[in-house]
Design a protein around this motif. Structure first.
Motif, PDB file in Angstrom:
ATOM      1  N   SER A 207       0.824  -1.218   0.000  1.00  0.00           N
ATOM      2  CA  SER A 207       0.000   0.000   0.000  1.00  0.00           C
ATOM      3  C   SER A 207       0.857   1.267   0.000  1.00  0.00           C
ATOM      4  CB  SER A 207      -0.909   0.007   1.232  1.00  0.00           C
ATOM      5  OG  SER A 207      -0.116   0.112   2.401  1.00  0.00           O
ATOM      6  N   LEU A 208       2.176   1.095   0.163  1.00  0.00           N
ATOM      7  CA  LEU A 208       3.038   2.277   0.259  1.00  0.00           C
ATOM      8  C   LEU A 208       3.365   2.857  -1.113  1.00  0.00           C
ATOM      9  CD1 LEU A 208       5.818   1.446   2.888  1.00  0.00           C
ATOM     10  CD2 LEU A 208       3.752   2.810   3.191  1.00  0.00           C
ATOM     11  N   PRO A 209       3.461   4.174  -1.193  1.00  0.00           N
ATOM     12  CA  PRO A 209       4.012   4.782  -2.410  1.00  0.00           C
ATOM     13  C   PRO A 209       5.476   4.341  -2.593  1.00  0.00           C
ATOM     14  CG  PRO A 209       2.963   6.436  -1.030  1.00  0.00           C
ATOM     15  CD  PRO A 209       3.017   5.176  -0.225  1.00  0.00           C
ATOM     16  N   ALA A 210       5.948   4.404  -3.829  1.00  0.00           N
ATOM     17  CA  ALA A 210       7.267   3.851  -4.170  1.00  0.00           C
ATOM     18  C   ALA A 210       8.393   4.444  -3.317  1.00  0.00           C
ATOM     19  CB  ALA A 210       7.552   4.073  -5.645  1.00  0.00           C
ATOM     20  N   ARG A 211       8.373   5.746  -3.144  1.00  0.00           N
ATOM     21  CA  ARG A 211       9.488   6.370  -2.422  1.00  0.00           C
ATOM     22  C   ARG A 211       9.470   6.006  -0.941  1.00  0.00           C
ATOM     23  NH1 ARG A 211      13.725   7.676  -5.065  1.00  0.00           N
ATOM     24  NH2 ARG A 211      14.169   9.766  -4.302  1.00  0.00           N
ATOM     25  N   GLN A 212       8.284   5.870  -0.381  1.00  0.00           N
ATOM     26  CA  GLN A 212       8.191   5.464   1.023  1.00  0.00           C
ATOM     27  C   GLN A 212       8.658   4.012   1.186  1.00  0.00           C
ATOM     28  OE1 GLN A 212       4.410   6.327   2.886  1.00  0.00           O
ATOM     29  NE2 GLN A 212       4.314   8.339   1.923  1.00  0.00           N
ATOM     30  N   LEU A 213       8.309   3.196   0.191  1.00  0.00           N
ATOM     31  CA  LEU A 213       8.764   1.804   0.222  1.00  0.00           C
ATOM     32  C   LEU A 213      10.286   1.737   0.148  1.00  0.00           C
ATOM     33  CD1 LEU A 213       8.270  -1.254   0.085  1.00  0.00           C
ATOM     34  CD2 LEU A 213       7.970  -1.026  -2.376  1.00  0.00           C
ATOM     35  N   GLU A 214      10.868   2.563  -0.714  1.00  0.00           N
ATOM     36  CA  GLU A 214      12.329   2.616  -0.820  1.00  0.00           C
ATOM     37  C   GLU A 214      12.950   3.011   0.509  1.00  0.00           C
ATOM     38  OE1 GLU A 214      14.276   4.819  -4.033  1.00  0.00           O
ATOM     39  OE2 GLU A 214      12.516   4.440  -5.248  1.00  0.00           O
ATOM     40  N   ALA A 215      12.413   4.084   1.089  1.00  0.00           N
ATOM     41  CA  ALA A 215      12.974   4.587   2.347  1.00  0.00           C
ATOM     42  C   ALA A 215      12.872   3.535   3.442  1.00  0.00           C
ATOM     43  CB  ALA A 215      12.248   5.860   2.762  1.00  0.00           C
ATOM     44  N   PHE A 216      11.739   2.868   3.517  1.00  0.00           N
ATOM     45  CA  PHE A 216      11.545   1.858   4.558  1.00  0.00           C
ATOM     46  C   PHE A 216      12.470   0.656   4.321  1.00  0.00           C
ATOM     47  CE2 PHE A 216       9.508  -1.921   6.299  1.00  0.00           C
ATOM     48  CZ  PHE A 216       9.342  -1.535   7.615  1.00  0.00           C
ATOM     49  N   SER A 217      12.554   0.213   3.072  1.00  0.00           N
ATOM     50  CA  SER A 217      13.382  -0.959   2.759  1.00  0.00           C
ATOM     51  C   SER A 217      14.851  -0.691   3.072  1.00  0.00           C
ATOM     52  CB  SER A 217      13.239  -1.326   1.283  1.00  0.00           C
ATOM     53  OG  SER A 217      11.907  -1.647   0.982  1.00  0.00           O
ATOM     54  N   LEU A 218      15.313   0.463   2.645  1.00  0.00           N
ATOM     55  CA  LEU A 218      16.739   0.753   2.820  1.00  0.00           C
ATOM     56  C   LEU A 218      17.072   1.085   4.273  1.00  0.00           C
ATOM     57  CD1 LEU A 218      17.261   2.920  -0.382  1.00  0.00           C
ATOM     58  CD2 LEU A 218      18.132   0.613   0.014  1.00  0.00           C
ATOM     59  N   ARG A 219      16.210   1.838   4.875  1.00  0.00           N
ATOM     60  CA  ARG A 219      16.501   2.342   6.221  1.00  0.00           C
ATOM     61  C   ARG A 219      16.221   1.284   7.282  1.00  0.00           C
ATOM     62  NH1 ARG A 219      18.432   4.822   9.457  1.00  0.00           N
ATOM     63  NH2 ARG A 219      17.682   6.572  10.697  1.00  0.00           N
ATOM     64  N   CYS A 220      15.081   0.682   7.213  1.00  0.00           N
ATOM     65  CA  CYS A 220      14.698  -0.265   8.261  1.00  0.00           C
ATOM     66  C   CYS A 220      15.172  -1.683   7.949  1.00  0.00           C
ATOM     67  CB  CYS A 220      13.177  -0.252   8.440  1.00  0.00           C
ATOM     68  SG  CYS A 220      12.603  -1.384   9.705  1.00  0.00           S
ATOM     69  N   LEU A 221      14.848  -2.170   6.756  1.00  0.00           N
ATOM     70  CA  LEU A 221      15.154  -3.575   6.453  1.00  0.00           C
ATOM     71  C   LEU A 221      16.638  -3.774   6.147  1.00  0.00           C
ATOM     72  CD1 LEU A 221      12.047  -4.504   4.253  1.00  0.00           C
ATOM     73  CD2 LEU A 221      12.329  -4.566   6.751  1.00  0.00           C
ATOM     74  N   GLU A 222      17.221  -2.888   5.353  1.00  0.00           N
ATOM     75  CA  GLU A 222      18.621  -3.052   4.995  1.00  0.00           C
ATOM     76  C   GLU A 222      19.533  -2.424   6.041  1.00  0.00           C
ATOM     77  OE1 GLU A 222      20.052  -4.934   3.034  1.00  0.00           O
ATOM     78  OE2 GLU A 222      22.061  -4.126   3.306  1.00  0.00           O
ATOM     79  N   GLY A 223      19.012  -1.468   6.794  1.00  0.00           N
ATOM     80  CA  GLY A 223      19.796  -0.899   7.886  1.00  0.00           C
ATOM     81  C   GLY A 223      20.763   0.187   7.477  1.00  0.00           C
ATOM     82  N   LEU A 224      20.531   0.835   6.327  1.00  0.00           N
ATOM     83  CA  LEU A 224      21.395   1.952   5.952  1.00  0.00           C
ATOM     84  C   LEU A 224      21.081   3.155   6.841  1.00  0.00           C
ATOM     85  CD1 LEU A 224      21.265   1.947   2.022  1.00  0.00           C
ATOM     86  CD2 LEU A 224      22.908   0.846   3.519  1.00  0.00           C
ATOM     87  N   ASP A 225      22.085   3.974   7.093  1.00  0.00           N
ATOM     88  CA  ASP A 225      21.811   5.197   7.846  1.00  0.00           C
ATOM     89  C   ASP A 225      21.204   6.251   6.912  1.00  0.00           C
ATOM     90  OD1 ASP A 225      23.876   6.262   6.391  1.00  0.00           O
ATOM     91  OD2 ASP A 225      25.327   6.174   8.010  1.00  0.00           O
TER      92      ASP A 225
END
Lengths: 138, 212
Positions: B155-173
């Motif tokens: 349900s997330l817009p693409a950019r929010q999905l990117e931010a969540f994936s990279l920041r939370c799931l992948e753990g990038l700062d």
């Protein structure tokens, strides 16, 4: 810069999400892992197979330009400054009065000078001879 | 840090002209081993992230392979510390390209019978037999959480999905995420905050429905 486990303050939701994601990564099946491994090997082969010469063409370009310039300079220095003229050769002999500026190229370029005497000219010369014969001019 | 400004500039495109100029001639064996280690460490997570975004295993494979190739060909000579954000930036460029292509295809061929089939119907690798890992109960809980999370992520817009994936799931700062996403750190924070809010609401709603 980037650690897998960030030091930022993670909420319970974030922690839970990450743990679920990590578990899903661990559970990837063998076929997927094999495919990923093949992709990685392909990428490494591509990195390994790069030709250093082709990769560094930009460093060879100035060297090539310098070599070409040097070759042109050598050719210019060693080439004769002007073609040796026929007239120059003729004037080497004492008493010659030929125009020293004449050279084969100039002669060829001056097309009018190469025209042979026409019939009218021959008539003129014959008339001059007749006129001057009586005057004792030889 | 990493010279993030130069990274931003150099990672502006998928394949940047002159990217090879910074490299040493030929990759040394040590560098190749390091690249191998990096790719081996990131490939599974990258695949999962790509699959979350594309919802198709084959597409995810293609995108991950493309990102690996591009990184190896164009950025292998750069410091290893720069690889992770660069890799994920390339990965997301690939994801966006593929989504765009799929969008165009859907628009023009959507009326054809069977053209509407999407990756949603693809076999889910997580429903297959898992490798020996966590305890069954814990695994079930994690799998269930992941299933709910995947559902909510759709349900997330693409950019929010990117931010969540990279920041939370992948753990990038934040800084590395900004490089990977090609935006400012402020934008990353905004996208991430909104993603967290939306996901919490979505997942709470789903859980409440299941309990009811």
């Amino acid at each position: 810069m980037t650690s897998h486990r960030e030091q930022h303050d993670v909420s319970a939701f974030e922690r839970q999400s990450r743990e679920a994601f990590d578990d899903s990564v661990v559970q990837l099946d063998a076929a997927t892992l094999s495919r990923l491994n093949q992709s990685r090997q392909r990428a490494l082969a591509a990195a390994r197979g790069r030709s250093p010469l082709a990769q560094r063409w930009w460093t060879w370009a100035p060297a090539g330009a310098i070599a070409a310039a040097a070759l042109v300079a050598v050719l210019l220095v060693r080439a004769p400054s002007a073609p040796e003229s026929v007239a120059t050769r003729v004037t080497d002999t004492p008493g010659a009065t030929v125009d020293a500026t004449l050279d084969p190229l100039t002669v060829l370029a001056a097309g009018d000078d190469l025209e042979l005497a026409t019939e009218a000219d021959l008539d003129f010369y014959a008339w001059v001879e007749l006129e001057t014969a009586g005057d004792g001019v030889t | 840090m990493l010279g993030l400004a130069s990274l931003q500039a150099s990672a502006a495109g998928q394949c940047l002209p002159g990217a090879r100029h910074d490299e040493e001639d030929g990759l040394e064996a040590a560098n190749l081993r390091e690249l191998d280690r990096f790719l081996a460490g990131v490939e599974r997570r990258a695949f999962r992230i790509a699959r979350l975004a594309l919802r198709d295993a084959d597409d995810a494979h293609d995108v991950v392979q493309g990102a690996m190739l591009r990184l190896a060909q164009n950025y292998a000579g750069r410091p290893a510390a720069e690889w992770r954000p660069l890799f994920f930036r390339i990965l997301y460029n690939g994801i966006r390209d593929l989504q765009r292509r799929h969008g165009v295809r859907r628009r023009f061929l959507g009326w054809l019978p069977g053209a509407g089939r999407d990756g949603d119907d693809a076999e889910d690798v997580f429903e297959q037999v898992p490798d020996p890992g966590p305890e069954p109960l814990q695994q079930l809980t994690a799998a269930e959480t992941m299933r709910q999370l995947e559902q909510a992520l759709r349900s997330l817009p693409a950019r929010q999905l990117e931010a969540f994936s990279l920041r939370c799931l992948e753990g990038l700062d934040v800084a590395a995420t900004a490089v990977a996403m090609g935006c400012s750190e402020g934008s990353v924070k905004t996208h991430y905050f909104r993603a967290l809010q939306a996901l919490r609401i979505e997942m709470d709603g789903a859980r409440a429905e299941e309990q009811a």
